[in-house]
Design an enzyme around this catalytic site. Structure first.
Site, PDB file in Angstrom:
ATOM      1  N   SER A 150      -8.780   1.519  25.465  1.00 34.31           N
ATOM      2  CA  SER A 150      -8.950   2.823  24.828  1.00 34.31           C
ATOM      3  C   SER A 150      -8.071   2.956  23.584  1.00 34.31           C
ATOM      4  O   SER A 150      -7.048   2.285  23.443  1.00 34.31           O
ATOM      5  CB  SER A 150      -8.588   3.952  25.808  1.00 34.31           C
TER       6      SER A 150
HETATM    7  N1  SAH Z   1      -7.996   2.476  30.385  1.00 30.99           N
HETATM    8  C1  SAH Z   1      -8.671   1.252  30.090  1.00 30.99           C
HETATM    9  C2  SAH Z   1     -10.106   1.592  29.698  1.00 30.99           C
HETATM   10  C3  SAH Z   1     -11.031   0.491  29.930  1.00 30.99           C
HETATM   11  S1  SAH Z   1     -12.714   0.863  29.575  1.00 30.99           S
HETATM   12  C4  SAH Z   1      -7.964   0.536  28.962  1.00 30.99           C
HETATM   13  O1  SAH Z   1      -7.433   1.211  28.084  1.00 30.99           O
HETATM   14  O2  SAH Z   1      -7.980  -0.698  28.915  1.00 30.99           O
HETATM   15  C5  SAH Z   1     -13.270   1.573  31.074  1.00 30.99           C
HETATM   16  C6  SAH Z   1     -13.112   0.736  32.314  1.00 30.99           C
HETATM   17  O3  SAH Z   1     -13.738   1.434  33.390  1.00 30.99           O
HETATM   18  C7  SAH Z   1     -13.767  -0.637  32.245  1.00 30.99           C
HETATM   19  O4  SAH Z   1     -12.838  -1.620  32.571  1.00 30.99           O
HETATM   20  C8  SAH Z   1     -14.890  -0.549  33.273  1.00 30.99           C
HETATM   21  O5  SAH Z   1     -15.157  -1.776  33.931  1.00 30.99           O
HETATM   22  C9  SAH Z   1     -14.339   0.477  34.234  1.00 30.99           C
HETATM   23  N2  SAH Z   1     -15.343   1.131  35.065  1.00 30.99           N
HETATM   24  C10 SAH Z   1     -16.590   1.545  34.717  1.00 30.99           C
HETATM   25  N3  SAH Z   1     -17.214   2.106  35.781  1.00 30.99           N
HETATM   26  C11 SAH Z   1     -16.329   2.055  36.821  1.00 30.99           C
HETATM   27  C12 SAH Z   1     -16.381   2.463  38.182  1.00 30.99           C
HETATM   28  N4  SAH Z   1     -17.453   3.041  38.719  1.00 30.99           N
HETATM   29  N5  SAH Z   1     -15.297   2.241  38.950  1.00 30.99           N
HETATM   30  C13 SAH Z   1     -14.174   1.661  38.456  1.00 30.99           C
HETATM   31  N6  SAH Z   1     -14.076   1.247  37.178  1.00 30.99           N
HETATM   32  C14 SAH Z   1     -15.134   1.446  36.366  1.00 30.99           C
END
Ligand code: SAH
Length: 213
Positions: free
Chosen positions: A62
């Site tokens: 993010s």
């Molecule tokens: N806070 C993280 C954001 C990653 S993007 C960072 O800054 O690196 C969002 C993440 O949510 C991804 O890794 C994706 O795989 C995860 N995600 C999407 N749907 C999900 C679900 N149902 N349960 C758990 N994780 C999920």
């Protein structure tokens, strides 16, 4: 290892302060958390830009502004939050920020390889007050509930009811909601009363149901 502020980290914190982040503890944590540690080698030179970046598997780390914004919203509660649930571990960067500001962090990720990498990165930084789970964040993590704070870092088409049920009676959840245009919602539980405010327009990858090996 205690993380120390770096020149680039301080510069990023300054940019976020200009963008409206005002919580000093959040800004200090941004200044001392090595974002390059959470980014693929080819993109490390962009680690301190205030932008989201790809981390593989079609996912992104993010934007620092939104990491800081969501974190400061969660800290601004009447009762100091201790116990936090994060949905979407991704790179582990937001998780690293949370471990320095909350007593105990629980984090759920649906993509096993990302979860694995994030766990290793946090261990390398000696950030140990976090428990991780490979699973579907739509279900939350019921056995560790209730949580004083819940942060969802992928956009849900609606607010997952399982997460509402796992919020403590004075808890707060921040979650991007919507398909196409998304709003960052801040949901407050005040005993029997629940209130919801829309904070700003955001752009997150979708919260997908089910887990992935
Ligand atoms: N806070 C993280 C954001 C990653 S993007 C960072 O800054 O690196 C969002 C993440 O949510 C991804 O890794 C994706 O795989 C995860 N995600 C999407 N749907 C999900 C679900 N149902 N349960 C758990 N994780 C999920």
């Amino acid at each position: 290892m205690i993380l120390k502020p770096t020149r680039k980290g301080l510069q990023l914190a300054q940019v976020l302060e200009k963008e409206g982040i005002s919580n000093r503890r959040v800004l200090d944590t941004i200044a001392s958390t090595p974002r390059e540690h959470f980014i693929p080698d080819a993109l490390k030179h962009k680690a301190y830009e205030n932008t989201a970046l790809p981390i593989g598997q079609g996912q992104t780390i993010s934007q620092p502004y939104i990491v800081a914004r969501m974190t400061e919203l969660l800290l601004a509660q009447d009762v100091a939050p201790m116990h936090i649930l994060e949905i979407g571990t991704g790179s582990g960067y937001q998780t690293a920020i949370l471990t320095q500001l909350f007593k105990q962090v629980f984090s759920v990720e649906r993509i096993k390889t990302l979860q694995f990498q994030a766990k290793r990165r946090l261990n390398q930084l000696d950030l140990h007050n976090v428990k991780m789970k490979h699973g579907d964040g739509w279900q939350g993590w019921a056995s560790k509930a209730p949580y004083d704070a819940i942060i969802v870092t992928a956009a849900a088409k609606e607010v997952p009811q399982a997460l509402i049920a796992q919020l403590s009676e004075h808890g707060r959840m921040v979650i991007p909601v919507g398909e196409g245009s998304q709003q960052l919602l801040c949901i407050d539980n005040k005993k029997e009363q629940r209130s919801q405010t829309s904070v700003e327009t955001v752009k997150f990858v979708p919260l997908i149901a089910g887990e992935l090996a």
